[in-house]
Scaffold this active site. Structure first.
Site, short mmCIF file in Angstrom:
data_model
loop_
_atom_site.label_atom_id
_atom_site.label_comp_id
_atom_site.label_asym_id
_atom_site.label_seq_id
_atom_site.Cartn_x
_atom_site.Cartn_y
_atom_site.Cartn_z
N GLY A 177 116.46 -52.18 3.32
CA GLY A 177 116.03 -53.49 2.86
C GLY A 177 117.16 -54.47 2.65
O GLY A 177 116.91 -55.65 2.43
N TYR A 184 106.37 -55.90 4.24
CA TYR A 184 105.59 -56.20 3.05
C TYR A 184 104.17 -56.59 3.47
O TYR A 184 103.99 -57.52 4.25
CB TYR A 184 106.21 -57.37 2.26
CG TYR A 184 107.60 -57.08 1.74
CD1 TYR A 184 107.81 -56.69 0.43
CD2 TYR A 184 108.71 -57.21 2.58
CE1 TYR A 184 109.08 -56.42 -0.05
CE2 TYR A 184 109.99 -56.94 2.10
CZ TYR A 184 110.17 -56.54 0.79
OH TYR A 184 111.43 -56.27 0.33
N HIS A 195 113.61 -64.05 -9.23
CA HIS A 195 114.81 -63.23 -9.01
C HIS A 195 115.71 -63.91 -7.98
O HIS A 195 115.29 -64.81 -7.26
CB HIS A 195 114.42 -61.84 -8.50
CG HIS A 195 113.86 -61.85 -7.10
ND1 HIS A 195 112.59 -62.30 -6.81
CD2 HIS A 195 114.41 -61.47 -5.90
CE1 HIS A 195 112.37 -62.19 -5.51
NE2 HIS A 195 113.45 -61.71 -4.93
N GLU A 197 118.52 -62.47 -4.89
CA GLU A 197 118.67 -61.25 -4.11
C GLU A 197 119.77 -60.35 -4.70
O GLU A 197 120.61 -60.80 -5.48
CB GLU A 197 119.01 -61.60 -2.65
CG GLU A 197 117.92 -62.37 -1.94
CD GLU A 197 116.61 -61.61 -1.89
OE1 GLU A 197 116.61 -60.44 -1.46
OE2 GLU A 197 115.57 -62.18 -2.30
N HIS A 283 113.94 -67.50 -6.78
CA HIS A 283 112.67 -67.78 -6.12
C HIS A 283 111.60 -66.81 -6.61
O HIS A 283 111.89 -65.74 -7.13
CB HIS A 283 112.81 -67.70 -4.60
CG HIS A 283 113.38 -66.40 -4.10
ND1 HIS A 283 114.75 -66.13 -4.13
CD2 HIS A 283 112.80 -65.31 -3.55
CE1 HIS A 283 114.97 -64.92 -3.62
NE2 HIS A 283 113.81 -64.41 -3.27
N SER A 295 111.38 -58.60 6.15
CA SER A 295 112.47 -59.24 5.42
C SER A 295 113.71 -58.36 5.40
O SER A 295 113.63 -57.14 5.56
CB SER A 295 112.02 -59.53 3.97
OG SER A 295 113.06 -60.13 3.23
#
Length: 497
Positions: A177, A184, A195, A197, A283, A295
């Site tokens: 990831g 997802y 959060h 990244e 975001h 992602s």
């Protein structure tokens, strides 16, 4: 379409707006160059950007007929949300059974989980925040894999070829990831909490098919405002872990952000569109219905200063911690010696004027973390998604308050009870089987329940709590909760022979 929101105390023109780019295929072929071009236009200042790919770019030529996608989803998470008045915490409860993609789609389109009727996206957003604590959705998140064709060379999310690959080439580490792709699959109301990244990296999200996503984004220059609000709101969480926003449990509504003068933007991502988040860009968002997205993370030279000064969660074993050694050595050789000595003084890119040393160098801890995480999983039996809030097995847990569920570092006082005789034998069973007396070898029997009630009441009064709360303790009940916002105190009675 993006929407910009103005706030008192800020010049509206100074609040960055989410940009949308429509590149031609020739511009689109070089990933790193196009990221650099968007930043030259100021796209990174909003923390989020939308890209509408050229029509020539087809990541999956065979399409998205669910009947033809032979995929089994690992056990999804059930997202339980608690709170009120725009302040919530999200607990991700691990389900027991895996599902096929078709079964997940049928669940998402069922009467219980289907998208409600709505006039437009704003109407749907109102329904989301109004019903956020009702009917917990499932989210098939953090699934290692891809829906893109293997021969896709342009913007292949699994092979972006950025400087983040140095983690693999220099350390031989593959982080699911982070430098590999994740899938997802969402449904109505499945969400991602506020959060940034891991290590404040970039991220890319491509919506392959299905219903849209609504995104909220805070410009990086205002990120500390959100942290301050969250820290003041969830005091106990902040005291347990100063990087608890990385647990991805904190949900704050747009209404509350406005009340606290925190600028943000919102935008809707349609199928076939790409979203890019930038370093230190907070975001959050939610899905409008059944959909599938892909992602991963990536990096650029501009990210290195963010990575060197990123907050680190130290309370969870599955959090990604990447040593910055390879990046400083390759791209900041003039700072390398001072950085090794912990004397690399400078400012966080979003906090000019606040000079402090970058975090001292550490070994790359990811392999150790993986081993520790596997050990914890084998002992506890509660697997945890990368970067998600602590997962719990819902089939093995009937009451969220009775166990630690998604709480962080929940410390439970233990009351040890002595067995004392009573003058008269019992004529009825006690109400709680945990402390129910067993018959002794003599004719004398013991009433542990009344003793437990007295001791628990005494300990309850001694527990530190700024609010007195309401003691609902009644005879026969030896567990109760005292709530301050969303904190729960649990008394565990240990019956000692």
């Amino acid at each position: 379409m993006s929407k910009r929101l103005s706030f008192d105390g800020d010049d509206e023109n100074n609040i960055p707006r989410i940009m949308t780019f429509r590149p031609k295929y020739e511009e689109f072929t070089n990933f790193a160059a196009y990221i650099e071009y968007m930043e030259s236009r100021g796209a990174h200042k909003a923390g989020l950007v939308k890209i509408i790919p050229p029509v020539e770019w087809t990541p999956r030529k065979s399409g998205y007929d669910i009947e033809n996608i032979n995929m089994t989803i690992p056990p999804p998470i059930c997202q339980v949300v608690e709170g009120a008045h725009g302040i919530y915490q999200q607990f991700n409860m691990q389900q027991r059974r895996q599902m096929t993609l078709r079964q997940f789609m049928e669940k998402a389109n069922s009467e219980l989980h289907q998208t409600p009727r709505h006039i437009n996206y704003d109407d749907l957003e109102r329904k989301y925040w109004k019903n956020i604590t009702y009917i917990s959705p499932l989210y098939a998140a953090d699934i290692k894999g891809t829906l893109s064709d293997e021969d896709l060379d342009v913007w292949n999310i699994g092979r972006l070829d950025t400087i983040l690959n140095l983690v693999n080439t220099d350390y031989g580490i593959e982080i699911d990831g982070v430098n590999t792709a994740y899938l997802y699959f969402g449904m109505w109301k499945s969400s991602f909490a506020w959060h940034t990244e891991d290590m404040d990296l970039y991220s890319i999200n491509y919506l392959h098919f299905g219903a849209p996503k609504t995104w909220y984004a805070i410009p990086p220059k205002y990120g500390r405002r959100l942290e301050k609000l969250a820290n003041e709101t969830f005091v106990a969480n902040y005291q347990d872990c100063n990087a608890y926003l990385r647990h991805k449990m904190t949900m704050i509504s747009p209404k509350v952000l406005r009340q606290h003068n925190i600028p943000f933007n919102k935008i809707t991502q349609e199928a076939g569109e790409i979203m890019i988040t930038f370093p230190f860009g907070y975001h959050a968002g939610f899905n409008h219905g059944f959909n599938g997205a892909e992602s991963t993370n990536f990096a650029s030279k501009r990210w290195i200063e963010y990575g060197k000064r990123a907050s680190i969660c130290k309370c969870r074993s599955d959090m990604v911690k990447i040593s910055m050694e390879t990046f400083v050595r390759h791209f900041q050789p003039e700072l390398y010696e001072n950085w090794l000595k912990g004397e690399d003084f400078g400012c966080h890119p979003e906090e000019p004027g606040k000079i402090r040393a970058a975090a001292p160098p550490t070994i790359n801890q990811y392999q150790v973390i993986q081993e520790s995480s596997q050990s914890c999983k084998s002992k506890a039996g509660t697997p945890q998604k990368r970067g998600c809030s602590l997962a719990a097995d819902v089939d093995a847990q009937s009451d969220v308050d009775d166990k630690e569920s998604g709480s962080v570092n929940c410390k439970q006082p233990v009351v040890k009870l002595r067995k004392l005789p009573v003058a008269t034998p019992l004529t009825t069973q006690t109400a709680n089987p945990q402390i129910e007396a067993s018959a002794s070898t003599s004719t004398k029997k013991y009433d542990f329940n009344s003793i437990a009630v007295v001791r628990v009441k005494r300990l309850w009064k001694e527990l530190p709590n700024e609010n007195t709360g309401t003691n609902l303790l009644t005879n026969g009940i030896v567990k109760n909760t005292k709530r301050m916002r969303f904190q729960t105190k649990v008394l565990t009675l240990d019956d000692e022979d």
